[in-house]
Design an enzyme around this catalytic site. Structure first.
Site, PDB file in Angstrom:
ATOM      1  CE  LYS A 103       0.218  -2.188   3.975  1.00 40.18           C
ATOM      2  NZ  LYS A 103      -0.278  -3.146   4.919  1.00 40.18           N
TER       3      LYS A 103
ATOM      4  CB  VAL B 121      -7.465  -1.639   0.289  1.00 38.72           C
ATOM      5  CG1 VAL B 121      -8.529  -0.857   1.036  1.00 38.72           C
ATOM      6  CG2 VAL B 121      -6.579  -0.691  -0.501  1.00 38.72           C
TER       7      VAL B 121
ATOM      8  CG  ASP C 237      -1.261   0.114   7.084  1.00 40.56           C
ATOM      9  OD1 ASP C 237      -0.578  -0.526   6.269  1.00 40.56           O
ATOM     10  OD2 ASP C 237      -2.421  -0.224   7.408  1.00 40.56           O
TER      11      ASP C 237
ATOM     12  CE  LYS D  56      -4.023  -1.273   4.940  1.00 43.84           C
ATOM     13  NZ  LYS D  56      -4.090  -1.787   6.299  1.00 43.84           N
TER      14      LYS D  56
HETATM   15  N1  HSE Z   1      -0.266  -3.544   9.182  1.00 46.50           N
HETATM   16  C1  HSE Z   1      -1.457  -3.709   8.447  1.00 46.50           C
HETATM   17  C2  HSE Z   1      -2.637  -3.690   9.404  1.00 46.50           C
HETATM   18  C3  HSE Z   1      -1.407  -4.991   7.673  1.00 46.50           C
HETATM   19  O1  HSE Z   1      -2.419  -3.845  10.602  1.00 46.50           O
HETATM   20  O2  HSE Z   1      -3.762  -3.509   8.968  1.00 46.50           O
HETATM   21  C4  HSE Z   1      -2.539  -5.173   6.698  1.00 46.50           C
HETATM   22  O3  HSE Z   1      -2.536  -4.179   5.707  1.00 46.50           O
END
Ligand code: HSE
Length: 401
Positions: free
Chosen positions: A96, A123, A192, A196
């Site tokens: 991502k 995502v 993160d 997404k």
């Molecule tokens: N580190 C990400 C999460 C992994 O905890 O959602 C999945 O994209």
């Protein structure tokens, strides 16, 4: 279905999950020809002849007709993906950060070389969000999206609320369970889920919003008192990603959010994610599922591989200029700190309430998203308190519930 020979880059948590799923298929048209790894000294449960540290072993093999990119890292991953696309080799990735930071360039390569690039696993793990947006909401414009787009922080918050567990201990467990990024600050500081969200904005509205324009505030500064504030009101915190469309204006952000028992997020626990869509005609749709982990994310990667084998093409969304992204939208928040000076510099549109004790201070009120963006490295915790957003000019109210 034509036979597919795969060059796999990366054999970490997701790579291994994908490999296990792929090799457990009966009568499979899929073969893994090579697995490119970084550290050849690590023990891996795969035939040794598949492993190589040289990416050229993939690109010099004329039989390889699909690249699956699942490494950690941004620029190296981008180089692998652009090299494959330039050679007209279709690509599946779950990276991502790489997708969000190089989105425009990747779109250009996909168009120039007429080669598919799929990334459903990027995502919300196993939940098929992007294909659903592309295929089902293409002709039924989305007005709102609300969801949990990060498994690690949802796991931490669930354990903080259900078990009174300590932040550090739960983060360590999330790392052991394979949910967290290698750099876990990407999870706890909400980068993160922002990556997404950026991909969701691109698919839902054809927008390529620079990542630094999307507000992301995480949970690393959450204090015992913030948890107590929520618990005393019968609420929980969830790290929510939200999008709202007001005519052609789009606002989007990732913020810790107070949720009540009637809201979907209240009962979405541990590493589960969800996405709720409101559309002009179809009204409300909710998808809940595993947002992180080896097999769930591996299953989304495998679904993309099957998609390419079956249809030979990628996503159908278009880039448009139909919508404008704006941070001039007002939200209702609580902002807390251990020092009152950390609150005094913050410009609210309107303050509802101020609280002070010896070591815990907060203000609640209305504030512009563009002001909240300035707090990204401030020693404060921000929580969204209302599911309504306000236009600064009109005070028109839209529900984000
Ligand atoms: N580190 C990400 C999460 C992994 O905890 O959602 C999945 O994209």
């Amino acid at each position: 279905m034509r036979s597919i020979n795969i060059g796999l880059f990366g054999f970490g948590c997701v790579g291994e999950g994908f490999y296990k799923i792929l090799t457990s298929q009966p009568n499979s048209p899929f073969t893994i020809r090579k697995i490119v790894i970084k550290d050849e000294t690590k023990e891996r449960n795969v035939p040794g002849e598949l492993l190589t540290t040289n990416p050229d072993d993939v690109f010099s093999d004329p039989e390889i007709n699909l690249v699956v990119e699942l490494i950690n890292g941004n620029e190296t991953a981008f180089n692998i993906v652009s090299q494959a696309l330039s050679r007209r080799i279709p690509v599946v990735t779950a990276n991502k950060k790489m997708l969000a930071t190089h989105y425009g360039k990747l779109r250009q390569l996909v168009a120039q070389f007429e080669t598919p690039l799929l990334y459903e696993g990027a995502v919300c793990g196993a939940i098929p969000i992007l294909k659903t947006i592309d295929q089902y909401f293409r002709f039924d414009p989305i007005t709102e999206i609300a969801g949990i787009f990060n498994g690690t922080t949802n796991y931490i918050l669930t354990r903080q609320f259900e078990e009174n567990s300590a932040f550090g201990e739960t983060l360590l467990d999330a790392q052991k369970l394979g949910y967290a990024e290698l750099d876990a600050s990407s999870d706890v500081d909400a980068f993160d889920p922002k990556y997404k969200l950026k991909l969701v904005l691109a698919h839902a509205f054809g927008l390529d919003v620079p990542t630094d324009q999307i507000l992301n505030l995480g949970i690393s500064a959450i204090k015992e008192q913030d948890l107590a504030y929520a618990k005393n009101k019968g609420l929980k915190y969830r790290l929510m990603s939200k999008v709202v469309r007001r005519e052609q204006q789009i606002s989007a952000f990732v913020l810790p959010t107070l949720v009540n028992t009637h809201e979907t997020a209240y009962n979405v626990n541990y590493a589960n994610n969800f996405a709720e869509f409101k559309t002009d005609h179809g009204e409300e749709h909710i998808m809940i599922g595993k947002g992180a982990g080896s097999l769930p994310t591996g299953s989304a990667v495998f679904a993309d591989v099957q998609h390419i084998a079956t249809y030979g093409k990628g996503y159908q969304h278009e880039d448009t200029n139909d919508y404008q992204f704006t941070n001039e939208t007002v939200l209702e928040v609580i902002i807390s700190a251990n020092n009152p000076e950390d609150l005094s510099q913050i410009t609210f549109e309107e303050v509802f309430q101020e609280y002070a004790s010896s070591d815990f201070f907060y203000k609640t009120g209305k504030i512009l998203i563009s002001e909240l963006i300035k707090l990204q490295s401030a020693p404060v915790f921000v929580g969204l308190t209302s599911s309504e957003v306000f236009s600064p000019q009109t005070e028109a109210v839209l529900s984000l519930a």
